[in-house]
Design a protein around this motif. Structure first.
Motif, PDB file in Angstrom:
ATOM      1  N   THR A 230       0.823  -1.209   0.000  1.00  0.00           N
ATOM      2  CA  THR A 230       0.000   0.000   0.000  1.00  0.00           C
ATOM      3  C   THR A 230       0.858   1.260   0.000  1.00  0.00           C
ATOM      4  O   THR A 230       2.015   1.239   0.444  1.00  0.00           O
ATOM      5  N   PRO A 231       0.308   2.387  -0.484  1.00  0.00           N
ATOM      6  CA  PRO A 231       1.078   3.638  -0.556  1.00  0.00           C
ATOM      7  C   PRO A 231       1.395   4.206   0.821  1.00  0.00           C
ATOM      8  O   PRO A 231       0.691   3.954   1.799  1.00  0.00           O
ATOM      9  N   GLY A 232       2.448   5.015   0.872  1.00  0.00           N
ATOM     10  CA  GLY A 232       2.853   5.610   2.137  1.00  0.00           C
ATOM     11  C   GLY A 232       2.459   7.066   2.290  1.00  0.00           C
ATOM     12  O   GLY A 232       2.351   7.574   3.401  1.00  0.00           O
ATOM     13  N   HIS A 233       2.208   7.770   1.185  1.00  0.00           N
ATOM     14  CA  HIS A 233       1.925   9.198   1.245  1.00  0.00           C
ATOM     15  C   HIS A 233       0.553   9.442   1.863  1.00  0.00           C
ATOM     16  O   HIS A 233      -0.397   8.694   1.645  1.00  0.00           O
ATOM     17  N   VAL A 234       0.417  10.531   2.648  1.00  0.00           N
ATOM     18  CA  VAL A 234      -0.850  10.859   3.300  1.00  0.00           C
ATOM     19  C   VAL A 234      -1.970  11.018   2.278  1.00  0.00           C
ATOM     20  O   VAL A 234      -3.134  10.738   2.556  1.00  0.00           O
ATOM     21  N   GLN A 235      -1.623  11.441   1.072  1.00  0.00           N
ATOM     22  CA  GLN A 235      -2.612  11.640   0.020  1.00  0.00           C
ATOM     23  C   GLN A 235      -3.303  10.335  -0.369  1.00  0.00           C
ATOM     24  O   GLN A 235      -4.410  10.343  -0.890  1.00  0.00           O
ATOM     25  N   TYR A 236      -2.637   9.191  -0.081  1.00  0.00           N
ATOM     26  CA  TYR A 236      -3.180   7.900  -0.498  1.00  0.00           C
ATOM     27  C   TYR A 236      -3.546   7.031   0.698  1.00  0.00           C
ATOM     28  O   TYR A 236      -3.504   5.802   0.619  1.00  0.00           O
ATOM     29  N   THR A 237      -3.909   7.662   1.823  1.00  0.00           N
ATOM     30  CA  THR A 237      -4.329   6.908   3.000  1.00  0.00           C
ATOM     31  C   THR A 237      -5.510   6.003   2.672  1.00  0.00           C
ATOM     32  O   THR A 237      -5.601   4.875   3.164  1.00  0.00           O
TER      33      THR A 237
END
Length: 447
Positions: A101-108
């Motif tokens: 899964t993504p790590g950036h807050v935009q992709y929570t």
């Protein structure tokens, strides 16, 4: 050497573990997954050759194992994970479905998608940076989704000279935070995904660590998704009435058992109507059986010709869920358009979809410090908040703590079918017994 037939026979007797990886940007999630696949011999030759070729074109001497999972062009160009990448692999001890899964807050919201069915979450931390805001956010999401096992992988230990005190401090801080959220089991492992330390093979550089490698833990962790131990629930997908000369009176209710066990002769109730009957027969793969359990797909026959249709829920008479039109839940908003009080939506719960309205949004949760922002009015993409939904028809709903299958739902835009939010009925986090008061300021938690 193990032959393909022998391997197939071995895999047929192994258990399945669904797990997800999470962590902050550049903590090394995709590299860990690539290393796990590579060192466990789960990468095809042509895949590895493609990665080696792509790495050479980027001026790298060694293959960039992160490219095994970062499949989107934008991901490879930016060196980050954007979408959830699913990978399937197996060892002789267990089969795995992995969600990177993504790590950036935009992709929570993508992390919520990947971890929603996981029995274990691997949260990575850069040993140089320690526990950061996004680390706490992903730990909180794992707790919200009731993921029973969390692994803290302290990565890039090679960049801190494999120092035990660095690992111990990070493990202590993360364990205290995750435990306070109600995560039942936390395992900390020091690794270097780039060098391969403690991923598949034990590290020669950290003789002070005597625990399992990442793969060893994945192979041996108890799989706690035994749906047969849960409250028995059978959402009806389809009514079968052949009305042929061979089966003139056959009436069966087909679907997948969501949880628990059903037996012939068992008294049941059909919800939301509340009508009662007894299981007359269970058909499985063309044969009649006396017992069936989750997640088998079966056809249930009842002794009485009562009104049962798609969206109804069959449950034991003495263990039925409550029926309600007021749903209080925690939702993760995944759509780009906001969710607002007064908005008309569809709510999809198991096989049942009904009209509903957002009655209230009491609070929005800030995962950084777990503070509640009262009456936000709306939720935007990646927000997690409490909602009250009023449905046009009753729903037979469990709490998410009791059943992840029948305690979850989706909020859908009735105009175009877009998924707006993923919901979890009931309380947000598990109830946690307060820890005893620390003896001093420097020993709040024992690691």
């Amino acid at each position: 050497m193990t032959t393909p037939i022998q391997l197939a026979e071995q895999l047929s007797t192994t258990t399945l573990l669904r797990f997800a990886t999470a962590g902050s940007v550049d903590d090394g999630k995709s590299t860990l997954v690539g290393r796990l696949l590579h060192d466990s011999k789960s990468v095809l030759t042509d895949q590895l050759e493609a990665v080696e070729d792509a790495s050479r074109k980027r001026g790298q001497d060694a293959p960039d194992l992160a490219l095994l999972t970062d499949g989107l062009r934008a991901e490879r160009e930016q060196g980050i994970t954007i979408d959830v990448a699913y990978r399937y692999f197996a060892t002789t001890r267990r089969r795995f479905i992995l969600a990177d899964t993504p790590g950036h807050v935009q992709y929570t919201r993508n992390m919520v998608t990947g971890a929603s069915t996981a029995e274990l979450a691997v949260v990575l931390v850069d040993a140089r940076n320690g526990v950061v805001e996004q680390t706490r956010r992903h730990a909180a999401v794992a707790a919200l989704l009731r993921v029973p096992h969390v692994v803290l992988a302290v990565n890039k230990m090679d960049l801190v000279d494999y120092a035990e005190p660095v690992f111990a401090a990070i493990a202590k801080e993360f364990t205290a935070y995750a435990a306070s959220l109600g995560v039942p089991e936390i395992t900390a492992i020091p690794i270097s995904a780039l060098a391969g330390d403690n991923v598949v093979e034990p590290s020669a550089n950290m003789d002070w660590y005597g625990g399992p490698t990442v793969l060893e833990h994945l192979e041996t962790v108890p799989v706690s998704h035994d749906l047969t131990a849960c409250h028995a629930r059978f959402p009806v997908q389809y009514v079968i009435r052949p009305q042929t000369a061979e089966h003139p009176d056959y009436r069966g209710y087909a679907g997948q058992i969501a949880a628990g066990v059903f037996r012939v002769g068992e008294p049941v109730t059909v919800l939301p109507s509340g009508r009662t009957s007894t299981i007359a027969g269970i058909d499985l793969l063309g044969s009649s059986v006396d017992i069936a359990w989750a997640p088998q797909s079966v056809t249930v026959r009842l002794t009485d010709d009562i009104d049962v249709s798609r969206g109804d829920l069959i449950a034991p008479l003495d263990d039925a869920p409550s029926v309600t039109q007021d749903v209080e839940a925690t939702v993760c908003h995944v759509a780009d358009r906001p969710l607002a009080v007064g908005q008309r939506v569809l709510i999809k719960h198991t096989t049942r979809t009904v009209k509903a309205i957002i009655k209230d949004i009491p609070s929005r949760l800030t995962l950084d410090d777990l503070s509640q922002h009262p009456a936000p009015g709306t939720l935007v993409a990646n927000d997690i908040g409490r909602v009250v939904v009023r449905t046009a028809e009753p729903l037979a709903l469990d709490t998410y703590a009791d059943s992840r299958r029948t305690g979850s739902f989706l909020l859908i835009d009735p105009a175009d079918g877009t998924t707006l939010s993923a919901g979890m009925a009931g309380a947000s986090f598990a109830t946690v017994t307060p820890a005893p008061a620390p003896a001093d300021d420097d020993a709040e938690w024992d690691f």
